[in-house]
Design a protein around this motif. Sequence first.
Motif, PDB file in Angstrom:
ATOM      1  N   ASP A  99      -4.088   0.053   6.763  1.00 23.94           N
ATOM      2  CA  ASP A  99      -3.007   1.029   6.836  1.00 23.94           C
ATOM      3  C   ASP A  99      -1.655   0.348   6.747  1.00 23.94           C
ATOM      4  O   ASP A  99      -1.502  -0.797   7.155  1.00 23.94           O
ATOM      5  N   ASP A 148     -11.162   8.508   7.201  1.00 24.91           N
ATOM      6  CA  ASP A 148     -10.092   8.071   8.077  1.00 24.91           C
ATOM      7  C   ASP A 148      -9.820   9.171   9.102  1.00 24.91           C
ATOM      8  O   ASP A 148      -9.576  10.321   8.739  1.00 24.91           O
ATOM      9  N   HIS A 165       0.516   8.150   6.268  1.00 23.64           N
ATOM     10  CA  HIS A 165       0.571   6.685   6.160  1.00 23.64           C
ATOM     11  C   HIS A 165      -0.058   6.258   4.853  1.00 23.64           C
ATOM     12  O   HIS A 165      -0.726   7.035   4.188  1.00 23.64           O
ATOM     13  N   HIS A 188      -2.157   3.278   2.268  1.00 22.04           N
ATOM     14  CA  HIS A 188      -3.344   2.426   2.314  1.00 22.04           C
ATOM     15  C   HIS A 188      -3.284   1.330   1.265  1.00 22.04           C
ATOM     16  O   HIS A 188      -2.885   1.571   0.129  1.00 22.04           O
ATOM     17  N   HIS A 196     -11.777   2.529   8.006  1.00 19.01           N
ATOM     18  CA  HIS A 196     -11.890   3.313   6.768  1.00 19.01           C
ATOM     19  C   HIS A 196     -13.258   3.129   6.129  1.00 19.01           C
ATOM     20  O   HIS A 196     -13.362   2.698   4.977  1.00 19.01           O
TER      21      HIS A 196
HETATM   22 MN   LIG Z   1      -5.672   5.007   7.300  1.00 15.87          MN
END
Ligand SMILES: [Mn+2]
Lengths: 139, 139
Positions: free
Chosen positions: A101, A82, A88, A90, A34
Amino acid sequence: MEQQQISTYLLKSGIRPLQKRVKIMSYLVSKRNHPTVDMIYSDLIHEINGLSKTTIYNVLNLFVQSGVALALNIEGNEVRYDADTSTHGHFKCKICSGVIDFRIKQEELPNPMLDGFRIDEHHYYLKGVCSFCANKIEA
Amino acid sequence: MEQQQISTYLLKSGIRPLQKRVKIMSYLVSKRNHPTVDMIYSDLIHEINGLSKTTIYNVLNLFVQSGVALALNIEGNEVRYDADTSTHGHFKCKICSGVIDFRIKQEELPNPMLDGFRIDEHHYYLKGVCSFCANKIEA
DNA sequence: ATGTAAAATGAAATGATTACAAAAATAGTC
DNA sequence: GACTATTTTTGTAATCATTTCATTTTACAT
Ligand SMILES: [Mn+2]
Ligand SMILES: [Mn+2]
Ligand SMILES: [Zn+2]
Ligand SMILES: [Zn+2]
């Protein structure tokens, strides 16, 4: 993932798989860190001759518009990118600044009563102290 | 809410209830519009003689540090402020740029397996098109 | 190889936020 | 109410991330 696979993936997404685009996507996919624009720049400047920061901005904006990358705005002063565009969550650590994640199924996220609204994006961010930093503190 | 109540609230939170602080908190509480610094500035400049934008930054940073306001980073290029520090979610409309609240109970938010992590903040953001703007589009 | 369109570059412009020093307001003391 | 120390506010300049834009370079088709 091979650069060849990345090329194919970009092509399928309507993006011409030029050298720098492939390298940048390859970086995102393999590192999964990230990164900010600056992190990408300082890591890739060694590997790609004459890379400009503007190019990174250009390519990332293209990726986001084409839907092959997400721009994460966890903190006001930095944008992180990302390549994982699936659902998902963070977590950002206040101490080491790392972003990690965690898996969330789409169904687990609450669906508020917003009649007539069209919802395009879901973002679930947690902030705190990661286990590694928490251990260092109490030690 | 009366300015008197705001003063008492700030005092309880360890913030000296000075005139401009009370006015800014009063603005946040009554408008509930999740404003940016610029929105606060352009609205209050008429009402408060000789108000500086730096003061708004100072006061908001103090509010956030003291826990009486939240800084929302829904989009990378703007920070929005919220005097409602209870658990709730935010929806931002891509068309009119408005940010609205929706109720979420703490228990409804997924709790990922993050062993040893200390979680301080939960942020749940949705983006899309609000019902008002959606109606305008199809009309 | 040549020409055309697309992409990358670097410098300058923009915009948001912070740093800092000076001015003003506040609160406590005489 | 005047005096003083402390805190707050102000305005300007500095900083930092991102965008704009004109120019150069690259990619690709002929
Ligand atoms: Mn991610
Ligand atoms: Mn809110
Ligand atoms: Zn950490
Ligand atoms: Zn709207």
